[in-house]
Design an enzyme around this catalytic site. Structure first.
Site, PDB file in Angstrom:
ATOM      1  N   SER A  78       1.826   3.518   2.613  1.00 28.61           N
ATOM      2  CA  SER A  78       1.020   4.337   2.392  1.00 28.61           C
ATOM      3  C   SER A  78      -0.592   4.406   2.339  1.00 28.61           C
ATOM      4  CB  SER A  78       1.757   5.487   3.005  1.00 28.61           C
ATOM      5  OG  SER A  78       2.396   5.975   3.951  1.00 28.61           O
ATOM      6  N   LYS A  81      -3.057   3.065   4.439  1.00 23.77           N
ATOM      7  CA  LYS A  81      -3.007   3.686   5.927  1.00 23.77           C
ATOM      8  C   LYS A  81      -4.879   4.338   5.622  1.00 23.77           C
ATOM      9  CE  LYS A  81       1.482   4.688   6.489  1.00 23.77           C
ATOM     10  NZ  LYS A  81       2.207   5.826   6.592  1.00 23.77           N
ATOM     11  N   TYR A 206       1.183  -2.908  11.700  1.00 22.17           N
ATOM     12  CA  TYR A 206       1.202  -2.584  10.361  1.00 22.17           C
ATOM     13  C   TYR A 206       2.032  -2.603   8.930  1.00 22.17           C
ATOM     14  CZ  TYR A 206       3.596   2.421   8.638  1.00 22.17           C
ATOM     15  OH  TYR A 206       4.026   2.956   7.877  1.00 22.17           O
ATOM     16  N   TYR A 257       2.099  13.538   1.837  1.00 24.69           N
ATOM     17  CA  TYR A 257       2.757  13.825   2.738  1.00 24.69           C
ATOM     18  C   TYR A 257       3.644  14.822   2.728  1.00 24.69           C
ATOM     19  CZ  TYR A 257       4.015   8.830   1.331  1.00 24.69           C
ATOM     20  OH  TYR A 257       4.009   7.078   1.232  1.00 24.69           O
ATOM     21  N   VAL A 275       4.969   4.981  -0.275  1.00 21.15           N
ATOM     22  CA  VAL A 275       6.288   5.084  -1.086  1.00 21.15           C
ATOM     23  C   VAL A 275       7.190   3.890  -2.438  1.00 21.15           C
ATOM     24  CG1 VAL A 275       7.549   6.234   0.575  1.00 21.15           C
ATOM     25  CG2 VAL A 275       7.227   3.542   0.389  1.00 21.15           C
TER      26      VAL A 275
HETATM   27  N1  GLU Z   1       5.638   0.648   4.957  1.00 25.87           N
HETATM   28  C1  GLU Z   1       6.447   2.462   4.648  1.00 25.87           C
HETATM   29  C2  GLU Z   1       6.828   2.813   5.813  1.00 25.87           C
HETATM   30  O1  GLU Z   1       6.679   2.348   6.874  1.00 25.87           O
HETATM   31  C3  GLU Z   1       5.464   2.930   4.546  1.00 25.87           C
HETATM   32  C4  GLU Z   1       5.955   4.538   4.168  1.00 25.87           C
HETATM   33  C5  GLU Z   1       5.120   4.867   3.054  1.00 25.87           C
HETATM   34  O2  GLU Z   1       4.374   4.668   2.116  1.00 25.87           O
HETATM   35  O3  GLU Z   1       4.608   5.887   3.483  1.00 25.87           O
HETATM   36  O4  GLU Z   1       8.110   3.335   6.184  1.00 25.87           O
END
Ligand code: GLU
Length: 321
Positions: A78, A81, A206, A257, A275
């Site tokens: 994430s 992002k 993604y 989060y 994650v």
């Molecule tokens: N690639 C992970 C997913 O889509 C990213 C989640 C994350 O790091 O929050 O679940």
């Protein structure tokens, strides 16, 4: 003794003291990794060493500090992002980007689908949750999927000051094989006209940017650029200061989060976690920080990483609030 020599010796002493404190904190906190869990929903992430813990601090003025497992590679997940949001904002400006994705935090988990149906008009709440990040990925300019990914990789290499950055094929395929929830989010968003185009291609892009592989040193560099309002150590403006303001705001409100509120109170530093166990942190005008600890708490944040940042923030008075 010459004034300059005295100054040099005292700053060296300060660095050594800080380094010693970091080591103590790591030793103290590291056993808590036993209470966390690896993100095995992406099977390849389940192969990490759950006890790893490392931190790199890159101050705007002063020496880099590094302690613990700082050279272990891990994937951005994430944290990517932040980079895709910056690129989309540079590609299109805020009006266009925020017509596809909102600016509000959510109390739901990062991969939740529930609000997509409840929001009218339907739009993912923010670019830090999976749905929002997939919508942002769909906006990245490029004539085909390869060019779009190359543009993300190119910006990542510049921001991290590391031309060797690439993605982990193992993690990418592991996500590709198990990422049906993300596909579901994307198909839902195409039906509600949040995104358009080839859903499989958008979701693969993604997965790929989530699979970009870094170390704590790389994350600290990115934190430095954000903390320095877009400029790297050579003084090059890699993104406009306005973009770093938007990115910092999202890091504070949604970066950790649905643990972002507690993190703001206890740590008070703009941060984004992933994650795989990474945390990118940026203390505006002070320092960039990269943390790695793959054992996660129940919110999906590095259990030891959060505690380490809390210690650091308290001891060095880093909260922005
Ligand atoms: N690639 C992970 C997913 O889509 C990213 C989640 C994350 O790091 O929050 O679940």
């Amino acid at each position: 003794m010459d004034n300059e020599i005295v100054k040099g010796m005292s700053s060296m002493l300060q660095v050594l003291t800080k380094q010693k404190r970091l080591k103590q904190w790591i030793n103290e906190i590291q056993p808590i990794s036993k209470k966390g869990r690896l993100a095995t929903y992406i099977p390849q992430l389940g192969t990490a060493n759950p006890d790893a813990l490392g931190i790199v601090i890159c101050p705007l003025d002063g020496d880099v500090l590094a302690e613990g497992n700082t050279s272990t590679p891990f994937t951005l997940q994430s944290i990517s992002k932040v980079i895709t949001l910056a690129l989309a904002l540079m590609d299109h400006g805020p009006d266009k980007v925020f017509s596809h994705v909102g600016m509000e935090p959510t109390g739901d988990p990062f991969n939740s689908i529930v609000k997509l149906e409840m929001m009218k008009p339907s739009k993912p709440l923010n670019p830090m949750i999976n749905a929002g990040a997939i919508a942002v990925s769909s906006l990245i300019k490029g004539k085909n999927a390869d060019e779009k990914f190359e543009r993300i990789l190119d910006l990542t290499r510049k921001l991290l000051n590391n031309p060797g950055i690439t993605y982990s094929e193992d993690v990418y395929w592991s996500e590709w094989e198990t990422g049906d929830r993300n596909r579901a989010l994307a198909y839902f968003m195409r039906e509600t006209k949040v995104i358009e185009g080839d859903v499989e291609e958008i979701v693969s892009l993604y997965f790929k940017h989530c699979s970009i592989e870094v170390t704590c040193f790389d994350l600290a560099q990115l934190g430095y650029v954000l903390a320095n309002y877009g400029r790297n150590q050579r003084g090059e403006q890699l993104m406009p200061a306005d973009v770093t303001r938007v990115v910092h705001s999202f890091m504070v409100t949604c970066g950790m989060y649905n643990g972002s509120g507690e993190f703001a109170i206890k740590v008070g530093i703009p941060a984004k976690s992933g994650v795989a166990g990474g945390i990118l942190a940026s203390v505006p005008q002070k320092m960039g920080i990269g943390v790695y600890g793959p054992a996660l708490n129940e919110k999906g944040n590095s259990i030891c990483g959060v505690l380490l940042l809390q210690k650091l923030s308290e001891a060095w008075n880093l909260s922005i609030f």
